[in-house]
Design a protein around this motif. Structure first.
Motif, PDB file in Angstrom:
ATOM      1  N   UNK A   1       0.077  13.918 -12.181  1.00 20.26           N
ATOM      2  CA  UNK A   1      -0.162  13.851 -13.628  1.00 20.26           C
ATOM      3  C   UNK A   1      -1.549  14.394 -13.972  1.00 20.26           C
ATOM      4  N   UNK A   2      -2.551  14.031 -13.126  1.00 16.72           N
ATOM      5  CA  UNK A   2      -3.907  14.528 -13.378  1.00 16.72           C
ATOM      6  C   UNK A   2      -4.016  16.035 -13.153  1.00 16.72           C
ATOM      7  N   UNK A   3      -3.270  16.551 -12.235  1.00 18.82           N
ATOM      8  CA  UNK A   3      -3.284  18.005 -12.038  1.00 18.82           C
ATOM      9  C   UNK A   3      -2.818  18.716 -13.302  1.00 18.82           C
ATOM     10  N   UNK A   4      -1.788  18.157 -13.899  1.00 23.18           N
ATOM     11  CA  UNK A   4      -1.323  18.738 -15.151  1.00 23.18           C
ATOM     12  C   UNK A   4      -2.421  18.648 -16.225  1.00 23.18           C
ATOM     13  N   UNK A   5      -3.055  17.460 -16.261  1.00 27.79           N
ATOM     14  CA  UNK A   5      -4.132  17.294 -17.258  1.00 27.79           C
ATOM     15  C   UNK A   5      -5.278  18.270 -16.993  1.00 27.79           C
ATOM     16  N   UNK A   6      -5.638  18.471 -15.695  1.00 23.62           N
ATOM     17  CA  UNK A   6      -6.719  19.400 -15.351  1.00 23.62           C
ATOM     18  C   UNK A   6      -6.398  20.809 -15.840  1.00 23.62           C
ATOM     19  N   UNK A   7      -5.168  21.194 -15.660  1.00 20.44           N
ATOM     20  CA  UNK A   7      -4.797  22.527 -16.121  1.00 20.44           C
ATOM     21  C   UNK A   7      -4.977  22.650 -17.635  1.00 20.44           C
TER      22      UNK A   7
ATOM     23  N   UNK B   1       0.832  -1.210   0.000  1.00 18.96           N
ATOM     24  CA  UNK B   1       0.000   0.000   0.000  1.00 18.96           C
ATOM     25  C   UNK B   1       0.865   1.257   0.000  1.00 18.96           C
ATOM     26  N   UNK B   2       1.938   1.198   0.710  1.00 24.67           N
ATOM     27  CA  UNK B   2       2.840   2.359   0.689  1.00 24.67           C
ATOM     28  C   UNK B   2       3.361   2.614  -0.722  1.00 24.67           C
ATOM     29  N   UNK B   3       3.686   1.507  -1.397  1.00 25.79           N
ATOM     30  CA  UNK B   3       4.133   1.645  -2.776  1.00 25.79           C
ATOM     31  C   UNK B   3       3.014   2.207  -3.665  1.00 25.79           C
ATOM     32  N   UNK B   4       1.768   1.713  -3.412  1.00 21.67           N
ATOM     33  CA  UNK B   4       0.623   2.216  -4.190  1.00 21.67           C
ATOM     34  C   UNK B   4       0.388   3.685  -3.910  1.00 21.67           C
ATOM     35  N   UNK B   5       0.534   4.078  -2.640  1.00 17.32           N
ATOM     36  CA  UNK B   5       0.316   5.489  -2.300  1.00 17.32           C
ATOM     37  C   UNK B   5       1.307   6.384  -3.038  1.00 17.32           C
ATOM     38  N   UNK B   6       2.523   5.941  -3.106  1.00 17.84           N
ATOM     39  CA  UNK B   6       3.506   6.744  -3.845  1.00 17.84           C
ATOM     40  C   UNK B   6       3.130   6.830  -5.323  1.00 17.84           C
ATOM     41  N   UNK B   7       2.616   5.693  -5.856  1.00 15.03           N
ATOM     42  CA  UNK B   7       2.186   5.714  -7.266  1.00 15.03           C
ATOM     43  C   UNK B   7       0.999   6.637  -7.451  1.00 15.03           C
ATOM     44  N   UNK B   8       0.075   6.628  -6.465  1.00 12.52           N
ATOM     45  CA  UNK B   8      -1.108   7.505  -6.546  1.00 12.52           C
ATOM     46  C   UNK B   8      -0.687   8.963  -6.521  1.00 12.52           C
ATOM     47  N   UNK B   9       0.279   9.298  -5.717  1.00 17.77           N
ATOM     48  CA  UNK B   9       0.758  10.686  -5.685  1.00 17.77           C
ATOM     49  C   UNK B   9       1.284  11.102  -7.060  1.00 17.77           C
ATOM     50  N   UNK B  10       1.996  10.166  -7.685  1.00 16.63           N
ATOM     51  CA  UNK B  10       2.493  10.485  -9.025  1.00 16.63           C
ATOM     52  C   UNK B  10       1.335  10.678 -10.004  1.00 16.63           C
ATOM     53  N   UNK B  11       0.317   9.800  -9.876  1.00 16.07           N
ATOM     54  CA  UNK B  11      -0.842   9.925 -10.762  1.00 16.07           C
ATOM     55  C   UNK B  11      -1.574  11.237 -10.502  1.00 16.07           C
ATOM     56  N   UNK B  12      -1.705  11.612  -9.225  1.00 21.21           N
ATOM     57  CA  UNK B  12      -2.362  12.882  -8.895  1.00 21.21           C
ATOM     58  C   UNK B  12      -1.642  14.051  -9.540  1.00 21.21           C
TER      59      UNK B  12
END
Length: 507
Positions: free
Chosen positions: A194-200, A181-192
């Motif tokens: 990436x999505x912030x960039x997409x939102x912009x 889960x810790x590994x997934x959380x780090x991946x989720x942060x990266x995805x977030x």
């Protein structure tokens, strides 16, 4: 003197002994309660209780024998100085029996009461013994169940141990899951991120899309205004076309009237050769109302789909008669719009129609139906004997004058094959609304035909197994209820609106 010489009838002594035995029995029955908490413990022996009962019963028997009336002088009183003569002995016994009469009755009552008490105690002792045996059985069952419970508890303990082992294994798995889960959380942060960039980027795109939509909306509003103006123009054109259609209908009717007057005047005034040339115009006179009658049928007959479904009731008759084959085709006279012919074609039967209305004929031919333009009686006269498997006609016979009707039925019988059938449907005048009003809506109807009349005509012309099939009653919501009069009213006013007469040619 006599009391001391007869101790065997001393009631007080007897009662005292009984009381001592009862007290001793009660004392023995209470001993188990001291030594054990169970009042029905095995320390109470049934044989001992029975011995006590036997002892008491022996005492009661002895007491009862001693309380009986004395009829014999005691042997121990035959010694001096009590050795009296036999007469005095009898007198003495009578005096004693009289003196102790009341005491004897009391003794007997007490003895009987004690006997009943002993019998009741015996019964209670038996019931106690039975209850004790039942209790022992119950205790045995409880013991076995407790043993089973112990076994199950042992199994539960084993399962609990296994569960503890699994929980230990699960703890290690949970630790690994936490790492994952810790590994997934780090991946989720990266995805977030990436999505912030997409939102912009999306926000900028949405802004441009909204501007484009605003432009489209303005164009749509302009188109709506244009469509409203077109609607107004179409409405005006509709009104104009309605006025033109009314004018054309009126003008066409006027033209027909003028042509008819012209032809009638020409037939009267022109010489013979010219009148013969106008004969072809006269033959067209019978078709002047073809378009009117086609429009009339569209309005009053019902939709093509409704009539198509209504006519399905006759298909079982054709299947039973085995007609509609190339050797025994079906002729439908007065075929009209061709609903019956189309139903026959879909059902695989060979059939063709006959009519004189050219508008109807063109409609049928446009749908690929085989229809002949000819007068019905003229056509039937042209056919050979026994050439058709069936002749049908729906709402046609009421258009014929009675002599033509008789000739028509006669020709139908002639051209039918043996075993062939005739089916004709017509309005039912037994329905008061049909016979008095609805029948006359069609201006080409001659007169109503009661079902009994048509059945008689069929039978007299040589058909057999003639039957009447009542059809198309009013819906149930039209009908009344609640009395015999209401039922009769329903029969006359809301009963079948049509009927079919069916007959077969003898083999």
């Amino acid at each position: 003197m006599f009391e001391s010489s007869q101790p065997e009838i001393n009631v007080e002594e007897l009662m005292q002994k009984i009381r001592e035995d009862v007290a001793k029995r009660n004392h023995n029955s209470q001993l188990p309660s001291v030594s054990t908490p169970n009042i029905f413990s095995s320390s109470i022996e049934t044989t001992k209780i029975n011995w006590n009962f036997s002892l008491i019963e022996g005492l009661l028997i002895n007491a009862e024998s001693r309380a009986a009336v004395r009829t014999k002088w005691p042997d121990n009183l035959n010694r001096f100085p009590y050795n009296l003569s036999r007469g005095l002995q009898k007198i003495t016994l009578k005096i004693l029996n009289f003196i102790f009469k009341d005491q004897r009755e009391v003794n007997f009552n007490v003895i009987n009461a004690l006997k009943e008490s002993v019998a009741l105690n015996r019964q209670l002792s038996g019931q106690i013994t039975s209850l004790r045996s039942q209790l022992d059985e119950c205790l045995k069952i409880v013991d076995t169940r407790l043993q089973k419970i112990d076994e199950r508890l042992d199994l539960i303990d084993i399962n609990v141990q296994r569960l503890d082992e699994r929980l230990c294994t699960a703890d290690s798995s949970i630790q690994k899951l936490d790492e994952h889960l810790n590994h997934v959380n780090s991946s989720v942060e990266k995805v977030d991120n990436y999505f912030n960039k997409i939102d912009n980027q999306t926000n900028t795109s949405i802004t441009s899309v909204q501007e484009h939509l605003n432009t489209v909306n303005s164009r749509i509003e302009a188109i709506d205004e244009h469509l409203s103006s077109v609607d107004n123009l179409v409405h005006a054109l509709d009104e104009r076309s309605i006025r033109n259609e009314s004018y054309l209908k009126n003008d066409l009717m006027q033209q027909k009237r003028l042509i008819t007057l012209f032809l009638e005047e020409a037939w009267q005034r022109l010489p013979e050769p010219f009148s013969q040339q106008l004969q072809s115009f006269g033959e067209e006179k019978q078709h002047l109302l073809d378009a009117f009658y086609a429009s009339f049928e569209d309005n009053f007959r019902g939709s093509i789909e409704d009539i198509f479904n209504r006519l399905k009731v006759y298909l079982p008759l054709l299947e039973e008669a085995k007609v509609g084959t190339p050797d025994s085709p079906i002729l439908d006279v007065g075929c009209g719009r061709g609903e019956w012919l189309e139903l026959l074609r879909e059902s695989g039967y060979i059939a063709h129609g006959l009519d004189i209305n050219r508008v109807m004929i063109e409609r049928c031919r446009a749908r690929g139906l085989e229809v002949i333009e000819a007068d019905v009686i003229t056509h039937l006269l042209s056919l050979p004997d026994s050439c058709l498997g069936a002749v049908t006609g729906f709402h046609i016979i009421e258009h014929l004058a009675f002599p033509d009707l008789m000739k028509f039925v006669s020709e139908v019988v002639r051209i039918l094959k043996p075993g062939g059938l005739a089916i004709f449907e017509t309005p039912n005048p037994q329905n008061v609304l049909v016979g008095s009003c609805n029948f006359y809506v069609d201006p080409t109807h001659r007169h109503p035909l009661p079902s009994s009349l048509m059945k008689f005509i069929f039978e007299t012309q040589g058909l057999f197994q003639v039957k009447i099939i009542n059809l198309h009653p009013f819906p149930e919501n039209y009908k009344l209820s609640g009395s015999d009069l209401a039922e009769r009213f329903n029969d006359y006013f809301y009963g079948p609106q049509d009927y079919a007469v069916v007959g077969y040619k003898p083999l």
